[in-house]
Design an enzyme around this catalytic site. Structure first.
Site: not given
Ligand code: F7E
Length: 324
Positions: A12, A14, A51-52, A73-74, A77, A88, A122, A124, A146
């Site tokens: 990945g 990272d 496979d974790l 890091l796996a 995500s 899963y 994270s 999150e 997640y």
């Molecule tokens: O979304 C919004 C979406 O998928 C960021 C992972 O690495 O960081 C990551 O999680 C924001 C969210 O990242 C789209 O709703 C809008 O509010 O890039 P993202 P994430 O969900 O913040 C954390 C630290 C982790 O640990 C996770 O593994 O953007 N958004 N429109 C969208 N997001 C996506 N993916 N696609 C869209 O079209």
């Protein structure tokens, strides 16, 4: 003596940056790749398939790689995908962490060697945030399968530290991006589209919630913090973040603006891309990492966006030339 590291999820974003960092420091780097990775059956000397979600060969991999440090890091995500694959995700991202910890405990018992453990926790986990900015004392309120799985992994890591004296640390990393970021995360989705729109290969970009705010840093900076955590005499948990928050809109402005385009002319919202529950705002306070690890981010937001757009513009130009 040469230090040895084992990285789960080495393929990945990272994993790649961490491999480069550790290799430059003289480590022998071993890695675990998922069974669904390309080039199946051709893993090299220091690569192992596992496979974790079941983890039956983790002890064998530890015995083969003999690591001083393990970086977990796996994960599954993708936050939105975790709503479609909650069980899963719990298996890989949550119980998978426990499987790695248990295998390390067995390995330590069998060999008497010390293995230091890093868990990719994270931001999150803060989810529906209680206070802003978020630090190591901020209560968790996970908002996705997640994030729930990451909370499980976080506390298992703390438990192995407290129950068995394991040198196990959590890095609570806020969003970190780069030209190697997976294509379905919002930053990379945007910069790939900017490149293709700029050269005329694409017209529109569909996005979900553009009001969400994130603390975006550069992945290359963040892997430094992972390594530093494992060099401390005592294990601990650290927030790793820039302390600045930007909306997806801000990211769009910077990315389209970088090539002289207006995002409003190209972006359409698609309700299918919304999440059942959203994390509206994340902003980290990395004071502890700065004070104890001497860590601080080097790449700022505008520089990060520029780096990603430049990279993806070149990809788009290459794609265009290929198409003739
Ligand atoms: O979304 C919004 C979406 O998928 C960021 C992972 O690495 O960081 C990551 O999680 C924001 C969210 O990242 C789209 O709703 C809008 O509010 O890039 P993202 P994430 O969900 O913040 C954390 C630290 C982790 O640990 C996770 O593994 O953007 N958004 N429109 C969208 N997001 C996506 N993916 N696609 C869209 O079209």
């Amino acid at each position: 003596m040469t230090k040895r590291a084992l990285i789960t999820g080495i393929n990945g974003q990272d994993g790649q940056y961490l491999t480069e960092l550790l290799t430059a420091k003289g480590y022998a780097v071993h890695g675990i790749i998922p069974c669904r990775a390309p080039g199946i059956g051709e893993a090299g000397d220091r690569l192992y398939y596992a496979d974790l979600a079941e983890g039956s060969n983790l002890l064998t991999i530890l015995q083969k790689s003999e690591p001083d440090e393990v970086y977990n890091l796996a994960a599954q995500s993708h936050v939105r995908l975790s709503f479609e694959l909650p069980i899963y995700t719990a298996e890989v991202t949550g119980v998978g962490t426990l499987r790695v910890l248990e295998a390390i405990r067995d390995y330590q018992r069998l060999t008497g060697r010390e293995v230091r453990f890093y868990q990719a926790s994270s931001s999150e986990m803060f989810g529906k945030v209680k206070t802003t900015p978020q630090n190591e004392d901020t209560q968790f309120h996970p908002r996705s399968p997640y994030a729930c799985a990451k909370v499980f992994g976080f506390w298992q890591t703390v438990n192995y530290r407290e129950s068995y004296g394991m040198h196990a640390s959590n890095g609570i990393l806020f969003n970190h991006e780069s030209p190697r970021r997976g294509e379905s995360f919002v930053t990379r989705k945007i910069t790939l589209a900017v490149g293709r729109i700029k050269v005329g290969l694409q017209e529109k970009l569909k996005l979900g919630n553009v009001d969400a705010r994130r603390d975006w840093g550069f992945a290359g900076d963040y892997v430094e913090a992972m390594w530093q955590m494992l060099q401390q005499p005592e294990p601990d948990d650290y927030v790793v973040a820039t302390g600045q928050t930007h909306s997806v809109r801000d990211f769009l402005n910077a990315a389209f603006g970088h090539v002289g385009l207006k995002w409003e002319d190209h972006v359409e919202t698609d309700s299918n891309l919304l999440r059942p529950a959203e994390v509206d705002l994340l902003c980290g306070d990395a004071t502890k990492a700065r004070k104890k690890l001497g860590w601080s981010p080097k790449v700022r937001f505008e520089e990060l966006v520029g780096m990603m757009v430049e990279h993806d513009l070149e990809l788009a130009e290459r794609e265009k030339r290929k198409r003739g």
